[in-house]
Enzyme design. Sequence first.
Site, PDB file in Angstrom:
ATOM      1  N   GLU A  89       0.885  -1.177   0.000  1.00  0.00           N
ATOM      2  CA  GLU A  89       0.000   0.000   0.000  1.00  0.00           C
ATOM      3  C   GLU A  89       0.913   1.214   0.000  1.00  0.00           C
ATOM      4  OE1 GLU A  89      -1.636   3.153   0.601  1.00  0.00           O
ATOM      5  OE2 GLU A  89      -1.744   2.584   2.714  1.00  0.00           O
TER       6      GLU A  89
ATOM      7  N   CYS B 219      -2.552   8.356   3.951  1.00  0.00           N
ATOM      8  CA  CYS B 219      -2.518   8.087   2.509  1.00  0.00           C
ATOM      9  C   CYS B 219      -3.876   8.341   1.880  1.00  0.00           C
ATOM     10  CB  CYS B 219      -2.051   6.664   2.241  1.00  0.00           C
ATOM     11  SG  CYS B 219      -2.801   5.431   3.294  1.00  0.00           S
TER      12      CYS B 219
END
EC number: 1.2.1.88
Length: 515
Positions: free
Chosen positions: A286, A320
């Site tokens: 990720e 994020c």
Amino acid sequence: MVVAYKHEPFTDFSVEANKLAFEEGLKKVESYLGQDYPLIIGGEKITTEDKIVSVNPANKEEVIGSVSKASRELAEKAMQVADETFQTWRKSKPEMRADILFRAAAIVRRRKHEFSAILVKEAGKPWNEADADTAEAIDFMEYYGRQMLKLKDGIPVESRPIEYNRFSYIPLGVGVIISPWNFPFAIMAGMTTAALVSGNTVLLKPASTTPVVAAKFMEVLEEAGLPAGVVNFIPGSGSEVGDYLVDHPRTRFISFTGSRDVGIRIYERAAKVHPGQIWLKRVIAEMGGKDTIVVDKEADLELAAKSIVASAFGFSGQKCSACSRAVIHEEVYDQVLNRAVELTKELTVGNPAEKGTNMGPVNDQAAFDKVMSYVAIGKEEGKIVAGGEGDDSKGWFIQPTIVADVAEDARLMKEEIFGPVVAFCKAKDFDHALAIANNTEYGLTGAVISNNRAHIEKAREDFHVGNLYFNRGCTGAIVGYQPFGGFNMSGTDSKAGGPDYLALHMQAKTTSEML
């Protein structure tokens, strides 16, 4: 029978008893600030002269703890232990592995405010953000434990009268867990427990700025009954220990959360087959995002402004999933911008240990310098209408910053900043807004604020992100409710907290018996 999964509730700090309990958690953590923490390899606690010193990003002079730093030699020792332990751990009953997760979750729940207080001190998280991080760590353990119980007998496949076919899952092997600093408890715990409950052994390398919370989690796993050698705690530098383990022929998989550039580097290195390696390594990654909230002209404009501000500046924009771009229909642009500026100027920036603080510091000096460089770019590419100031004299504080009138092809609209800076951009119409939102190499989260059903359905199909939200902000995915992971350079779309995540840590085996 295990009760059905429900996510851990967030703490209501308007309740005086909860406020007092959290303050007690802070006092407890303050009582052991500055302690030394060892490596843990096969249950053996190893102290090294070389240390990783964790400091409070809100007060650079305050040392949270010193953690022993692994060398390549110690990383190799940890690999040998993990490889050997895997031979027995892989045959352990899934029910037993799940029970360890449930016990660990219960232990963390009892120490919830203590762990949240560590996050306040070590990661600079305000109370509500720290509380949510800890709740998510609990959620991962509760959810993955239940998922393993569902998968333990495999998945039914078809058989014929003369044969009996089975489709089951078996563990992979030794996994290298490289966890991030921005969710140093939740993501670290989720990555680690997903690997171990699937029957793998783990080499845990936490982020170098937030290793203490990981060391404390190791205490929880030991108390929960995890056998020695299943999770080996080896903080160290990425260039020395990280690269060595990614390259190692006995590494079976790497689970990484972090930046695009490091993720690409890991992906490239993991693809190379080294002498003695008999498999292709699996990478679960990720890697960040450039996330957009699109505001339609037919929308609740107050909701839009609040969603942008909350998503852009929660935890100082260091998610994020944070809103880095607000793309707004030109007919309502000024209204949304002006209201967002008003809301932003109401935010308090300061010591996250104080209850009323909305926004704490950024992670470290490198983060401060990077974000401030983008503030400077913002002055050239647009107009700063809120914030724009930084102060790194005591901690790494940056005011929440809105940059207005940014062109769709500007750097501020393309590059990940990872700080409290959001660019506002006008769109001619809804199709144009979606085109701007998709014009990025990332594809993690996004949101659309609209009352137009046709536009919502168009976005559902065409807005190319892994997590898309309607009429709310673009942060705050809940384990088991909104499985999390993105497209393109946001990673491998490994949906953490989702029903297919554990399968990434296992391999499927088919057996067929003639009757």
